[in-house]
Write an enzyme that holds these catalytic residues in place. Sequence first.
Site, PDB file in Angstrom:
ATOM      1  N   GLU A   1      -6.546  -8.282  -3.243  1.00  0.00           N
ATOM      2  CA  GLU A   1      -7.325  -7.565  -2.216  1.00  0.00           C
ATOM      3  C   GLU A   1      -8.375  -8.438  -1.539  1.00  0.00           C
ATOM      4  O   GLU A   1      -8.768  -8.171  -0.396  1.00  0.00           O
ATOM      5  CB  GLU A   1      -8.003  -6.345  -2.852  1.00  0.00           C
ATOM      6  CG  GLU A   1      -8.150  -5.180  -1.919  1.00  0.00           C
ATOM      7  CD  GLU A   1      -6.798  -4.584  -1.546  1.00  0.00           C
ATOM      8  OE1 GLU A   1      -6.555  -4.433  -0.345  1.00  0.00           O
ATOM      9  OE2 GLU A   1      -5.994  -4.291  -2.445  1.00  0.00           O
TER      10      GLU A   1
ATOM     11  N   ASP B   1      -8.429  -9.579   2.011  1.00  0.00           N
ATOM     12  CA  ASP B   1      -8.868  -8.702   3.110  1.00  0.00           C
ATOM     13  C   ASP B   1     -10.245  -9.118   3.636  1.00  0.00           C
ATOM     14  O   ASP B   1     -10.715  -8.572   4.641  1.00  0.00           O
ATOM     15  CB  ASP B   1      -8.903  -7.233   2.666  1.00  0.00           C
ATOM     16  CG  ASP B   1      -7.604  -6.501   3.000  1.00  0.00           C
ATOM     17  OD1 ASP B   1      -6.742  -7.098   3.675  1.00  0.00           O
ATOM     18  OD2 ASP B   1      -7.450  -5.341   2.592  1.00  0.00           O
TER      19      ASP B   1
ATOM     20  N   GLU C   1      -2.844  -4.621  -2.036  1.00  0.00           N
ATOM     21  CA  GLU C   1      -2.986  -5.450  -0.835  1.00  0.00           C
ATOM     22  C   GLU C   1      -1.637  -5.959  -0.310  1.00  0.00           C
ATOM     23  O   GLU C   1      -1.019  -5.305   0.487  1.00  0.00           O
ATOM     24  CB  GLU C   1      -4.001  -6.585  -1.018  1.00  0.00           C
ATOM     25  CG  GLU C   1      -4.037  -7.649   0.069  1.00  0.00           C
ATOM     26  CD  GLU C   1      -3.981  -7.192   1.528  1.00  0.00           C
ATOM     27  OE1 GLU C   1      -4.182  -6.007   1.801  1.00  0.00           O
ATOM     28  OE2 GLU C   1      -3.702  -8.036   2.388  1.00  0.00           O
TER      29      GLU C   1
ATOM     30  N   THR D   1       0.846  -1.197   0.000  1.00  0.00           N
ATOM     31  CA  THR D   1       0.000   0.000   0.000  1.00  0.00           C
ATOM     32  C   THR D   1       0.883   1.249   0.000  1.00  0.00           C
ATOM     33  O   THR D   1       2.044   1.200   0.391  1.00  0.00           O
ATOM     34  CB  THR D   1      -0.912  -0.039   1.254  1.00  0.00           C
ATOM     35  OG1 THR D   1      -1.674  -1.237   1.236  1.00  0.00           O
ATOM     36  CG2 THR D   1      -1.856   1.129   1.340  1.00  0.00           C
TER      37      THR D   1
ATOM     38  N   GLY E   1      -0.970  -2.067   6.358  1.00  0.00           N
ATOM     39  CA  GLY E   1      -1.948  -3.069   6.769  1.00  0.00           C
ATOM     40  C   GLY E   1      -2.870  -2.482   7.824  1.00  0.00           C
ATOM     41  O   GLY E   1      -3.195  -1.296   7.800  1.00  0.00           O
TER      42      GLY E   1
HETATM   43  N1  GLY Z   1      -4.946  -3.656   1.611  1.00  0.00           N
HETATM   44  C1  GLY Z   1      -4.779  -2.846   2.749  1.00  0.00           C
HETATM   45  C2  GLY Z   1      -6.064  -2.329   3.253  1.00  0.00           C
HETATM   46  O1  GLY Z   1      -6.991  -2.176   2.471  1.00  0.00           O
HETATM   47  O2  GLY Z   1      -6.188  -2.086   4.429  1.00  0.00           O
END
Ligand code: GLY
Length: 584
Positions: A433, A436, A416, A396, A484
């Site tokens: 992603e 998540d 991600e 990120t 993160g």
């Molecule tokens: N991929 C990191 C977030 O969306 O928190």
Amino acid sequence: MKWKALTASVCLATALYSTAWAQDLPQAVSTEREMVVTANPLATAAGAKVLNNGGTAADAMIAVQTVLGLVEPQSSGLGGGAFIVYYDAETGTTTTIDAREKAPAAATEDRFLDDGGNSIGFSNAWQSGLSVGVPGVPRMMELMHERYGRLPMDRLIAPAIRLARGGFELTERTSSQVAGLLARNVAGEPRLFFRDPTAFAYFTTPDGEAKPAGTLMRNRPYAETLASLARQGADAFYTGPIAADIVAAVTGDLNIPGDMALADLAGYQVIERAPVCVDYRGHEVCGMGPPSSGGIAVGQMLGILQSFDLSGFERVSVEAAHLFAQAGRLAFADRNFYVADSDFVPVPVAGLIDDDYLASRAALIGPTDMGTASPGDPPGAFGAAGPDPTIKSSGTSHVSIVDRDGNALSMTTTVESSFGNGVMVHGFLLNNELTDFSFSPTDSAGNPVANRVEAGKRPRSSMSPSIVFDDGGKVEIVTGSPGGSRIIGYTAQSIMNMIDFGLDPQEAINSPHYGNRNSNTELETAIPGVTGPGDAADLQAGLEALGHPVSVRSLTSGLSIIQVTGDGFIGGADQRRDGAVGGR
Ligand code: GLY
């Protein structure tokens, strides 16, 4: 002491290290007319040039995003998603843009479970076609350009095209991250990390080692993709040959095929949503609502801390770290339980940031560590559900921009995990992603998890792009970070450092991190020349005496902060990564 920015970012980034100050820490940069801060000097330079040519914050963002996708591909790109908090100076309004990746129409809640109902494991899911969400970045760039742009698209993407064709030097950070992932492959088994031959050839030497830092990298397919976007708009990505090749890469994944279809890409839409705003000691902090948990959790942490007078404490002190950690525990308990894509599950957003509710949560904080916090019962809460406490990794980047007209943009952008799912199509990497989402659709008691996989749903994020307004409604701070789920703490701490402790943006970034995600209290290992003054590890004994389970570790934020003053702008960039400030 601040540097006066007379030239664009790259020079400034060098200057950050050359000043004599206590511990030789990086110093803030000041400009008079406009400012851009990103995690990479080339991206900052591209954004600064657009601003200097009269472009808007949205224009500069497009230049920055397209360069980041090339030079920092482990963190963001065309194949990923983003959230933006945007202040439009002409109308005096703040809005948010949700360009989050979404699950394909074929996705079901058992996506990451094997036939026996067990998790297929994070690495296996990460490095697969199952984890790829429908990307949001190209549609987001188009929308931001149509709505807020001034310069033609081909000028905005020109820096990235020039670098992609002419070449740029691979950074130490990218090289070492490639090496780190290659080292995770298991000898004698098919290569999992960089299994895609195109990505493998791009990032490795003929011997199969990570290309060393300084290697001249060229990415002509990326230049061609950008040129198509400039010619045909985002449809060039979401339909036609690029879309067909994305679908082929996902459905033909060498580890586990996914199920994305052409219709998923053709139907992707960016969503404009209301910001989530909280009062913090007379300042208004606005962030991103669901599907991100960032705006709510940052707002909750600050709203809880508001019950305490921090100004009497040292910023690196047992007292401040204790309160900040307790606020983190409480915010993460609610986040894990309540927050997911609000288009699919009812999220009690207003209740979670309600003043009385947050005061009741603050009242739970005592002189010793509270241990694992339970979710509260905010106004408007829905009934029983299960939490999703999983901790995710991070690929990120954060971008902060203010232009000469006063438009402010805070964007956190992602693929991600590092290098997304590791598959390269037309010069960009696909995201992972969808990891998540909660891998399990239910908790151990069988309650449905709010953040379970569902068709067309957007996975819960921690991204926390934020804009802070003063008591007169003027933009005061633009901030955010990668990291993160630690993004939430990094962002909240940056705001606390500036408002409660009066630090400038760079001092706020340099300050060692501490925090708690409702588990251990984490303290940052000092980095000479980058963090300080003070060492969070010095707090360990004091916090342990208060009952905190403490871990001391590196906490690699990537904060990009702009402070708007009466005279111009003060910027800070995170040297835990390759941050740089630019503008005039
Ligand atoms: N991929 C990191 C977030 O969306 O928190």
